[in-house]
Design an enzyme around this catalytic site. Structure first.
Site, mmCIF file in Angstrom:
data_model
loop_
_atom_site.group_PDB
_atom_site.id
_atom_site.type_symbol
_atom_site.label_atom_id
_atom_site.label_comp_id
_atom_site.label_asym_id
_atom_site.label_seq_id
_atom_site.Cartn_x
_atom_site.Cartn_y
_atom_site.Cartn_z
ATOM 1 N N SER A 134 0.837 -1.195 0.000
ATOM 2 C CA SER A 134 0.000 0.000 0.000
ATOM 3 C C SER A 134 0.870 1.243 0.000
ATOM 4 C CB SER A 134 -0.893 -0.002 1.247
ATOM 5 O OG SER A 134 -1.514 1.252 1.442
ATOM 6 N N TYR A 158 -2.278 0.581 11.004
ATOM 7 C CA TYR A 158 -2.446 0.119 9.633
ATOM 8 C C TYR A 158 -1.180 0.350 8.818
ATOM 9 C CZ TYR A 158 -3.935 -0.469 4.858
ATOM 10 O OH TYR A 158 -4.011 -0.888 3.547
#
Length: 331
Positions: A134, A158
């Site tokens: 990501s 995250y």
């Protein structure tokens, strides 16, 4: 505008997809089915509203029910289905959930990744692995746009989980020669996204129900918004290029249409495209999120010959059409 058809590379190729019931996973499975891949999907939770189930795609693939952290299960699947190519998308992807439940996020995103990579290392039939990291793996930086030379420095749950899984993949490539390529994409959007806390699906649900859309942040957070079909095409292209060029083992690539936009502007664009005169509610509640982040896709363009198929507005129009069809049916 539609995505280009995948090449014959995929015809009859035994391919494992993790995260098949997720947003991008559903579009990726559709792409693989259309190209006649021998597709096996690992599914943990049965979500009837997910696109892969609602569209009937689930009946066109082989499905294994199980948890990504179960390495013995993964080794069995890779062996019994003679998997050649692994497309690893499974993850806990919602930032507020990661802030509230860091352990479950770390277990899925980090432990799940090393379990899969170790299973692949023990499975000689596996020839290429594409691992979805990501843009959040970079953490926060004043240098923009982010490129692949920048260190991975996620600080919050995250972001840190994606930094860790990305580095683990790099270590398996460097130490064991595991044939893995890493993708780093911006914020995905598109039909099939049922995570209503995200700005695009949340706004669409509000508008189609005649309610004012809610912005959790102050509206000024800047991101890449990357259409799901572009994501699916990027994953399949990455596997094709990796199969042809072993110099790509261990490499990471950013994928972005390079049209960064802030939250308030994408919300207003959605309102404009839907013909709505509703005004958003700005709550300014967001925490532990990067304020400004967008990617350079120069490396993917130059090394992989990649380019996006959709600009922001065309992707949003297709997304709006999908949600209109969804909300026109039984809720």
């Amino acid at each position: 505008m539609t995505a280009q058809a995948p090449s014959n590379f995929w015809q009859d190729r035994p391919t494992l997809v993790t995260g098949a019931s997720g947003l991008v996973g559903g579009w990726l499975v559709k792409r693989l089915v259309d190209s006649e891949a021998d597709t096996v999907c690992l599914v943990r939770d049965w979500v009837p509203q997910s696109d892969i189930i609602g569209s009937g795609l689930i009946g066109k693939v082989k499905t294994v029910r199980g948890d990504l952290r179960d390495q013995r299960l993964l080794e069995r699947v890779l062996g019994e289905y003679e998997i050649d190519t692994v497309l690893h998308l499974a993850a806990q992807t919602i930032v507020p959930i990661a802030n509230r439940n860091p352990i479950s996020t770390f277990e899925t995103n980090v432990a799940g990744t090393w379990a899969l990579l170790e299973a692949c290392r023990r499975s000689p039939a596996v020839k290429q692995i594409v691992l979805a990291s990501s843009d959040k793996s970079y953490g926060d930086s004043e240098r923009l746009p982010y490129d692949e030379s920048m260190p991975l420095a996620g600080k919050h749950p995250y972001d840190g989980s994606k930094s860790a899984s990305d580095l683990i993949a790099q270590s398996y490539a460097a130490t064991y020669g595991l044939p893995v390529l890493i993708t780093r994409c911006g914020n995905f959007y598109g039909g099939g996204d049922l995570n209503w806390s995200r700005i695009v699906p949340g706004t669409m649900r509000s508008v189609l129900r005649g309610k004012r859309p809610i912005i959790r942040s102050d509206g000024e957070f800047v991101r890449d918004y990357f259409y799901v079909e572009d994501g699916a095409a990027a994953y399949t292209l990455s596997a094709e290029r990796l199969a042809a060029d072993r110099d790509l083992v261990g490499e990471a690539f950013n994928f972005s249409n390079e049209q960064p936009v802030n939250v308030i502007d994408i919300t207003r664009l959605l309102l404009k495209l839907t013909g709505s005169d509703l005004e958003p509610i700005v709550r300014n509640e967001a925490s532990n999120e990067i304020r400004c982040q967008y990617l350079s896709a120069t490396k993917a363009r130059e090394r992989l010959g990649w380019s996006p198929l959709f600009d922001l507005e065309s992707g949003l129009k297709l997304t709006i059409d999908w949600y209109r069809r969804m909300f026109a049916g039984p809720l």
